[in-house]
Design an enzyme around this catalytic site. Sequence first.
Site, mmCIF file in Angstrom:
data_model
loop_
_atom_site.group_PDB
_atom_site.id
_atom_site.type_symbol
_atom_site.label_atom_id
_atom_site.label_comp_id
_atom_site.label_asym_id
_atom_site.label_seq_id
_atom_site.Cartn_x
_atom_site.Cartn_y
_atom_site.Cartn_z
ATOM 1 N N ASN A 151 -14.728 -5.087 1.874
ATOM 2 C CA ASN A 151 -14.019 -6.348 1.668
ATOM 3 C C ASN A 151 -14.847 -7.544 2.119
ATOM 4 O OD1 ASN A 151 -11.823 -5.224 0.445
ATOM 5 N ND2 ASN A 151 -10.459 -5.375 2.193
ATOM 6 N N GLU A 177 -4.528 -5.978 -6.058
ATOM 7 C CA GLU A 177 -3.199 -6.391 -6.500
ATOM 8 C C GLU A 177 -3.269 -6.812 -7.956
ATOM 9 O OE1 GLU A 177 -0.810 -8.767 -3.879
ATOM 10 O OE2 GLU A 177 -2.147 -8.337 -2.207
ATOM 11 N N VAL A 223 0.833 -1.213 0.000
ATOM 12 C CA VAL A 223 0.000 0.000 0.000
ATOM 13 C C VAL A 223 0.859 1.251 0.000
ATOM 14 C CG1 VAL A 223 -1.702 1.325 1.329
ATOM 15 C CG2 VAL A 223 -1.957 -1.151 1.094
ATOM 16 N N LYS A 233 -14.158 0.373 4.832
ATOM 17 C CA LYS A 233 -13.128 -0.517 4.274
ATOM 18 C C LYS A 233 -13.436 -1.975 4.594
ATOM 19 C CE LYS A 233 -9.150 -2.208 2.904
ATOM 20 N NZ LYS A 233 -8.805 -2.380 1.496
ATOM 21 N N ASP A 244 10.934 3.648 5.795
ATOM 22 C CA ASP A 244 10.806 2.268 6.245
ATOM 23 C C ASP A 244 11.949 1.948 7.202
ATOM 24 O OD1 ASP A 244 9.027 -0.233 4.897
ATOM 25 O OD2 ASP A 244 10.748 -0.834 6.110
ATOM 26 N N ALA A 272 -16.372 -18.493 -9.870
ATOM 27 C CA ALA A 272 -16.201 -19.615 -8.951
ATOM 28 C C ALA A 272 -14.762 -20.122 -8.987
ATOM 29 C CB ALA A 272 -17.168 -20.734 -9.313
ATOM 30 N N CYS A 329 -5.903 -9.202 1.928
ATOM 31 C CA CYS A 329 -7.014 -8.405 2.475
ATOM 32 C C CYS A 329 -8.183 -9.241 2.971
ATOM 33 C CB CYS A 329 -7.503 -7.415 1.423
ATOM 34 S SG CYS A 329 -6.312 -6.137 0.999
#
Length: 435
Positions: free
Chosen positions: A211, A155, A11, A207, A30, A255, A263
Amino acid sequence: MRVAMIGTGYVGLVSGACFADFGHVVTCIDKDPSKIERLERGEIPIFEPGLDDLVARNVREGRLFFTLEGAQAIKDADAVFIAVGTPTRRGDGHADLSYVYAAAEEIAGLIDGFTVVVTKSTVPVGTGDEVEAIIRKTNPNAQFAVVSNPEFLREGAAIEDFKRPDRVVVGTDDERAQAVMRDLYRPLSLNETPIVFTGRRTSELIKYAANAFLAMKITFINEMADLCEKVGADVQSVAKGIGLDKRIGAKFLNAGPGYGGSCFPKDTIALVKTAQQYGAPTRLIETTVEVNTARKKAMAEKVAEAMGTRELTGKTIGVLGVTFKPNTDDMRDAPSLDILPALQAMGAKVQAFDPEGAKEAAHMLAGVEFKSGAYDAAEGADALVILTEWDQFRALDLDRLKSLLKTPVVVDLRNVYKPAEMERHGFTYASIGRG
């Protein structure tokens, strides 16, 4: 505007690069020295189509920077984004917010002047309140507003999703923060992208609700696939027939072996735990989690059934694709992590090929032999399983494939091929929901 992005995972890196491409000056921060070193060398630590070029261009043009020491960037920033991981906490299933809270403490001592602190990480309802409390306690004189701005990136299509989103959700009642967020996302006004301003807790819940709904949709069509197999119906036609209804929509009605990824598994469990904590249990989501878990485990039995035996000792199974979806190297909660070990437990030797995920998968799938191509994975196998629908698996030379397999059994868990075509080429063919 000046942006500090804490976290260079999926992200953070995508969001930082896209904000830089909008014209903002972005510093990605980071704690992992090796990751920052790689990024500074122009190496992208994740596979996402187009991200390497996007990062390189914005670094070259002086809008995107990477650093281990983010103090100055945070101090100078108009907006500081928290984009760190929130994995499922061991033991109780709640989201682990330790990285979010650590970032909040770091930010608190560094912000200078009014700063918008944005939670981009997926966090449970009320996390923004806690982040605000941490900053206020650490630095009582700080001028800031905490904003929720959840991500909705798929993604494999993340850059497109960031630059042409269905909507942008911003959770804040602070007018100054709203103005900053409008400026950050102003380039999207050309696409007339809706920006939905809500309360912070509402934004956090949006959010998870999004999902969870998509996970339910996938699980629903998977259950319909099971029913189709029993009654002799075609799940793809069922999906098309209901998907054309605008109230339902066609997306996420494919399917397959069950959902996975970074996520859906994590967020559905976190939503269930939050709902239980507040005394408002979400029975539909609880069932979705249970059904999806069981489905992934059942896929190995489907493979054995197609082979006509439950004893796989001495059998070799070729597998095409191990990532949870195509166009990513992400192995988090991929169905392969349940299916392949189950096949091994039944006695099978497994050989697999994945265009991008093999390196990561090799650490997670002990005993699986990774091959250099699709046909290599099929050679000498007693059955071939299509597990991830990478484009390069959609038009295989079926005659060549049949000649390589020891026995011509194909188990297509993504319904890539048509049953009549496979039977015409002499395969014993099994797929999902096409009874």
